[in-house]
Design a protein around this motif. Structure first.
Motif, PDB file in Angstrom:
ATOM      1  N   ILE A   1       0.873  -1.177   0.000  1.00 28.50           N
ATOM      2  CA  ILE A   1       0.000   0.000   0.000  1.00 28.50           C
ATOM      3  C   ILE A   1       0.905   1.220   0.000  1.00 28.50           C
ATOM      4  CG2 ILE A   1      -1.744   1.270   1.316  1.00 28.50           C
ATOM      5  CD1 ILE A   1      -2.495  -1.506   2.591  1.00 28.50           C
ATOM      6  N   VAL A   2       0.731   2.085  -0.968  1.00 28.98           N
ATOM      7  CA  VAL A   2       1.547   3.308  -1.004  1.00 28.98           C
ATOM      8  C   VAL A   2       0.704   4.461  -0.473  1.00 28.98           C
ATOM      9  CG1 VAL A   2       2.949   4.854  -2.398  1.00 28.98           C
ATOM     10  CG2 VAL A   2       2.850   2.431  -2.965  1.00 28.98           C
ATOM     11  N   GLY A   3       1.177   5.062   0.628  1.00 27.82           N
ATOM     12  CA  GLY A   3       0.440   6.136   1.286  1.00 27.82           C
ATOM     13  C   GLY A   3      -0.044   5.660   2.641  1.00 27.82           C
ATOM     14  N   ALA A   4       0.382   6.367   3.699  1.00 28.86           N
ATOM     15  CA  ALA A   4       0.039   5.963   5.067  1.00 28.86           C
ATOM     16  C   ALA A   4      -0.902   6.971   5.708  1.00 28.86           C
ATOM     17  CB  ALA A   4       1.310   5.793   5.903  1.00 28.86           C
ATOM     18  N   GLY A   5      -1.856   7.475   4.914  1.00 29.18           N
ATOM     19  CA  GLY A   5      -2.908   8.335   5.450  1.00 29.18           C
ATOM     20  C   GLY A   5      -4.110   7.483   5.839  1.00 29.18           C
TER      21      GLY A   5
ATOM     22  N   GLY B   1       2.203  12.257  -9.034  1.00 27.33           N
ATOM     23  CA  GLY B   1       3.418  12.524  -9.814  1.00 27.33           C
ATOM     24  C   GLY B   1       4.332  11.306  -9.908  1.00 27.33           C
ATOM     25  N   TRP B   2       4.338  10.499  -8.841  1.00 33.09           N
ATOM     26  CA  TRP B   2       5.237   9.328  -8.816  1.00 33.09           C
ATOM     27  C   TRP B   2       4.801   8.238  -9.804  1.00 33.09           C
ATOM     28  CZ3 TRP B   2       3.688   4.390  -6.920  1.00 33.09           C
ATOM     29  CH2 TRP B   2       2.406   4.349  -6.370  1.00 33.09           C
ATOM     30  N   LEU B   3       3.581   8.357 -10.335  1.00 26.74           N
ATOM     31  CA  LEU B   3       3.069   7.347 -11.276  1.00 26.74           C
ATOM     32  C   LEU B   3       3.395   7.683 -12.734  1.00 26.74           C
ATOM     33  CD1 LEU B   3      -0.361   6.832  -9.521  1.00 26.74           C
ATOM     34  CD2 LEU B   3       1.485   5.144  -9.677  1.00 26.74           C
TER      35      LEU B   3
ATOM     36  N   GLY C   1       4.996   4.979   3.652  1.00 27.74           N
ATOM     37  CA  GLY C   1       4.531   6.346   3.908  1.00 27.74           C
ATOM     38  C   GLY C   1       5.666   7.343   3.737  1.00 27.74           C
ATOM     39  N   ALA C   2       5.416   8.403   2.994  1.00 24.35           N
ATOM     40  CA  ALA C   2       6.476   9.384   2.726  1.00 24.35           C
ATOM     41  C   ALA C   2       6.858  10.170   3.972  1.00 24.35           C
ATOM     42  CB  ALA C   2       6.028  10.334   1.621  1.00 24.35           C
ATOM     43  N   GLU C   3       5.865  10.408   4.847  1.00 22.63           N
ATOM     44  CA  GLU C   3       6.145  11.243   6.020  1.00 22.63           C
ATOM     45  C   GLU C   3       6.828  10.428   7.118  1.00 22.63           C
ATOM     46  OE1 GLU C   3       2.917  14.043   7.166  1.00 22.63           O
ATOM     47  OE2 GLU C   3       1.859  13.138   5.480  1.00 22.63           O
TER      48      GLU C   3
ATOM     49  N   TRP D   1     -12.613  25.210   2.769  1.00 17.79           N
ATOM     50  CA  TRP D   1     -12.648  24.658   4.129  1.00 17.79           C
ATOM     51  C   TRP D   1     -11.416  25.068   4.930  1.00 17.79           C
ATOM     52  CZ3 TRP D   1     -17.235  23.415   5.338  1.00 17.79           C
ATOM     53  CH2 TRP D   1     -18.083  22.754   4.448  1.00 17.79           C
ATOM     54  N   ILE D   2     -10.229  24.986   4.297  1.00 18.43           N
ATOM     55  CA  ILE D   2      -8.993  25.304   5.029  1.00 18.43           C
ATOM     56  C   ILE D   2      -9.017  26.768   5.444  1.00 18.43           C
ATOM     57  CG2 ILE D   2      -6.460  25.500   4.809  1.00 18.43           C
ATOM     58  CD1 ILE D   2      -7.361  22.608   5.097  1.00 18.43           C
ATOM     59  N   GLY D   3      -9.415  27.660   4.516  1.00 25.34           N
ATOM     60  CA  GLY D   3      -9.479  29.089   4.842  1.00 25.34           C
ATOM     61  C   GLY D   3     -10.419  29.349   6.008  1.00 25.34           C
TER      62      GLY D   3
HETATM   63  C1  FAD Z   1      -6.059  20.539   7.715  1.00 22.06           C
HETATM   64  C2  FAD Z   1      -7.084  19.578   7.202  1.00 22.06           C
HETATM   65  C3  FAD Z   1      -8.319  19.476   7.821  1.00 22.06           C
HETATM   66  C4  FAD Z   1      -9.273  18.592   7.364  1.00 22.06           C
HETATM   67  N1  FAD Z   1     -10.472  18.524   8.003  1.00 22.06           N
HETATM   68  C5  FAD Z   1     -11.410  17.658   7.571  1.00 22.06           C
HETATM   69  C6  FAD Z   1     -12.657  17.536   8.230  1.00 22.06           C
HETATM   70  O1  FAD Z   1     -12.922  18.230   9.216  1.00 22.06           O
HETATM   71  N2  FAD Z   1     -13.550  16.638   7.754  1.00 22.06           N
HETATM   72  C7  FAD Z   1     -13.272  15.841   6.667  1.00 22.06           C
HETATM   73  O2  FAD Z   1     -14.100  15.032   6.270  1.00 22.06           O
HETATM   74  N3  FAD Z   1     -12.093  15.942   6.012  1.00 22.06           N
HETATM   75  C8  FAD Z   1     -11.160  16.819   6.431  1.00 22.06           C
HETATM   76  N4  FAD Z   1      -9.967  16.913   5.769  1.00 22.06           N
HETATM   77  C9  FAD Z   1      -9.740  16.061   4.583  1.00 22.06           C
HETATM   78  C10 FAD Z   1      -9.236  14.682   4.976  1.00 22.06           C
HETATM   79  O3  FAD Z   1      -8.159  14.818   5.869  1.00 22.06           O
HETATM   80  C11 FAD Z   1      -8.831  13.927   3.725  1.00 22.06           C
HETATM   81  O4  FAD Z   1      -9.989  13.635   2.998  1.00 22.06           O
HETATM   82  C12 FAD Z   1      -8.073  12.656   4.050  1.00 22.06           C
HETATM   83  O5  FAD Z   1      -6.858  12.993   4.660  1.00 22.06           O
HETATM   84  C13 FAD Z   1      -7.828  11.824   2.817  1.00 22.06           C
HETATM   85  O6  FAD Z   1      -7.096  10.683   3.221  1.00 22.06           O
HETATM   86  P1  FAD Z   1      -6.183   9.902   2.217  1.00 22.06           P
HETATM   87  O7  FAD Z   1      -5.562   8.772   2.997  1.00 22.06           O
HETATM   88  O8  FAD Z   1      -6.941   9.571   0.996  1.00 22.06           O
HETATM   89  O9  FAD Z   1      -5.049  10.927   1.738  1.00 22.06           O
HETATM   90  P2  FAD Z   1      -3.983  11.761   2.543  1.00 22.06           P
HETATM   91  O10 FAD Z   1      -4.477  12.164   3.875  1.00 22.06           O
HETATM   92  O11 FAD Z   1      -3.503  12.805   1.589  1.00 22.06           O
HETATM   93  O12 FAD Z   1      -2.807  10.711   2.794  1.00 22.06           O
HETATM   94  C14 FAD Z   1      -1.943  10.303   1.779  1.00 22.06           C
HETATM   95  C15 FAD Z   1      -0.631   9.915   2.415  1.00 22.06           C
HETATM   96  O13 FAD Z   1       0.209   9.401   1.392  1.00 22.06           O
HETATM   97  C16 FAD Z   1       1.509   9.902   1.576  1.00 22.06           C
HETATM   98  N5  FAD Z   1       2.160   9.933   0.267  1.00 22.06           N
HETATM   99  C17 FAD Z   1       1.924  10.786  -0.755  1.00 22.06           C
HETATM  100  N6  FAD Z   1       2.719  10.489  -1.801  1.00 22.06           N
HETATM  101  C18 FAD Z   1       3.444   9.422  -1.421  1.00 22.06           C
HETATM  102  C19 FAD Z   1       4.446   8.640  -2.084  1.00 22.06           C
HETATM  103  N7  FAD Z   1       4.823   8.890  -3.343  1.00 22.06           N
HETATM  104  N8  FAD Z   1       5.006   7.607  -1.396  1.00 22.06           N
HETATM  105  C20 FAD Z   1       4.606   7.327  -0.121  1.00 22.06           C
HETATM  106  N9  FAD Z   1       3.675   8.042   0.538  1.00 22.06           N
HETATM  107  C21 FAD Z   1       3.094   9.065  -0.105  1.00 22.06           C
HETATM  108  C22 FAD Z   1       1.330  11.284   2.160  1.00 22.06           C
HETATM  109  O14 FAD Z   1       2.494  11.671   2.881  1.00 22.06           O
HETATM  110  C23 FAD Z   1       0.113  11.081   3.053  1.00 22.06           C
HETATM  111  O15 FAD Z   1       0.495  10.771   4.364  1.00 22.06           O
HETATM  112  C24 FAD Z   1      -8.994  17.788   6.223  1.00 22.06           C
HETATM  113  C25 FAD Z   1      -7.746  17.898   5.572  1.00 22.06           C
HETATM  114  C26 FAD Z   1      -6.801  18.773   6.061  1.00 22.06           C
HETATM  115  C27 FAD Z   1      -5.463  18.864   5.365  1.00 22.06           C
END
Ligand code: FAD
Length: 275
Positions: free
Chosen positions: A18-22, A246-248, A45-47, A159-161
């Motif tokens: 799995i690429v990406g640790a979100g 971009g990595w793809l 995970g990149a971070e 939302w961020i603003g």
């Molecule tokens: C400040 C903030 C507040 C938010 N508040 C809300 C809220 O209140 N309610 C809500 O519903 N949503 C909110 N969101 C949105 C929500 O956080 C996102 O929808 C969610 O993070 C998406 O998760 P994800 O795992 O798909 O992607 P991401 O969270 O973007 O995680 C992707 C991960 O992949 C990693 N990655 C990227 N490229 C690579 C690579 N090439 N190799 C390895 N790892 C890589 C990144 O470092 C990251 O950790 C908020 C977002 C932010 C930034």
């Protein structure tokens, strides 16, 4: 068609990477174990930080009410090989390899969960007073700036603003939000719905400027297209995010016009074994 058939791998030898640790990557890894996946599960995970939830970054973490928002997952107990600080730099689908700076990672099944990265304001890159809010590091960098009660200009009334404006007001900052569109949340919600959110700004004591396009960001100010110069101890850019794909590049995977990975109703991409 060739008659050759590859011997199926034993279930416990099948490798999911799995690429990406979100949120998406971590939940996929946990769900695979919950559903009885017997093979290996590796998360890249990149971070450098243990995987965390982003919503608190613009709320409790930004205001210093929480230090972090790490997911409560025992990766070792679940047999998930979590590799932090390891960014995928490329994908070689014919060889079933994900490239990283420290060498390739082989997979049988690949899950792309690299989420999004913030859009930057052209010309503002590298300026010390300009902030984004996407990562834990971004929030930790912005927190003392709000605590020092600088004048804050938030660019973008999405939302961020909105959340930065609320948090910065709570911290005691003077806040101006500038938005190029003629309404708030223009990219996110229909006008009738967004109209109900516009009063948030005045209620929090922030100034909202609509139809206000930024032309230049300086060390201590934001300049608008009509010549208005807004003093800014800190500028927070929240003008959207785009898929981190971009990595793809060069992998042959089908992407949409917005550079997001295209997938079918079962989340299969155009490449076999890649979700
Ligand atoms: C400040 C903030 C507040 C938010 N508040 C809300 C809220 O209140 N309610 C809500 O519903 N949503 C909110 N969101 C949105 C929500 O956080 C996102 O929808 C969610 O993070 C998406 O998760 P994800 O795992 O798909 O992607 P991401 O969270 O973007 O995680 C992707 C991960 O992949 C990693 N990655 C990227 N490229 C690579 C690579 N090439 N190799 C390895 N790892 C890589 C990144 O470092 C990251 O950790 C908020 C977002 C932010 C930034």
């Amino acid at each position: 068609m060739s008659e050759h058939r590859e011997e199926p791998l034993a279930a416990r030898e099948r490798r999911v990477v799995i690429v990406g640790a979100g949120m998406a990557g971590v939940q996929t890894a946990v769900a695979l174990r919950e559903l009885g996946w017997a093979g290996t599960v590796t998360v890249l995970g990149a971070e450098p930080h243990p995987p965390y939830d982003r919503p608190p970054l613009s709320k409790a973490v930004l205001l210093g009410k929480a230090d972090g928002s790490a997911f409560e997952v025992d990766f070792a107990l679940l047999g998930i090989d979590l590799q932090l600080g390891r960014e995928a730099t490329g994908l070689r689908p014919a060889e079933h390899l994900v490239d990283t700076a420290s060498g390739p990672v082989p997979y049988d099944v690949l899950v792309i969960a690299t989420g999004a990265e913030p859009v930057r304001l052209p010309g503002s890159e590298g300026l010390p007073n300009v902030h984004l809010l996407r990562t834990l590091d971004d929030a930790v960098r912005l927190r003392p700036v709000l605590a020092a009660q600088h004048d804050v200009v938030a660019v973008g009334a999405g939302w961020i603003g909105a959340e930065v404006a609320t948090a910065a007001r709570e911290a005691g900052c003077e806040v101006t939000v500038v938005e190029a569109a003629d309404r708030v949340l223009a990219g996110a919600l229909p006008a009738e719905v967004a109209a109900r959110m516009a009063p948030w700004y005045a209620e929090s004591g922030a100034r909202l400027m609509l139809g206000a396009r930024v032309t230049t960001v300086e060390d201590d100010a934001v300049v608008l297209a009509d010549g208005t110069r807004l003093t800014a101890g800190a500028v927070v850019v929240g003008v959207g995010a785009r898929a981190a794909t971009g990595w793809l590049e060069g992998s042959g995977i089908a992407l949409g016009d917005d550079r997001a990975v295209l997938a079918d109703e079962r989340l299969r991409t155009s490449l076999p074994g890649v979700y």
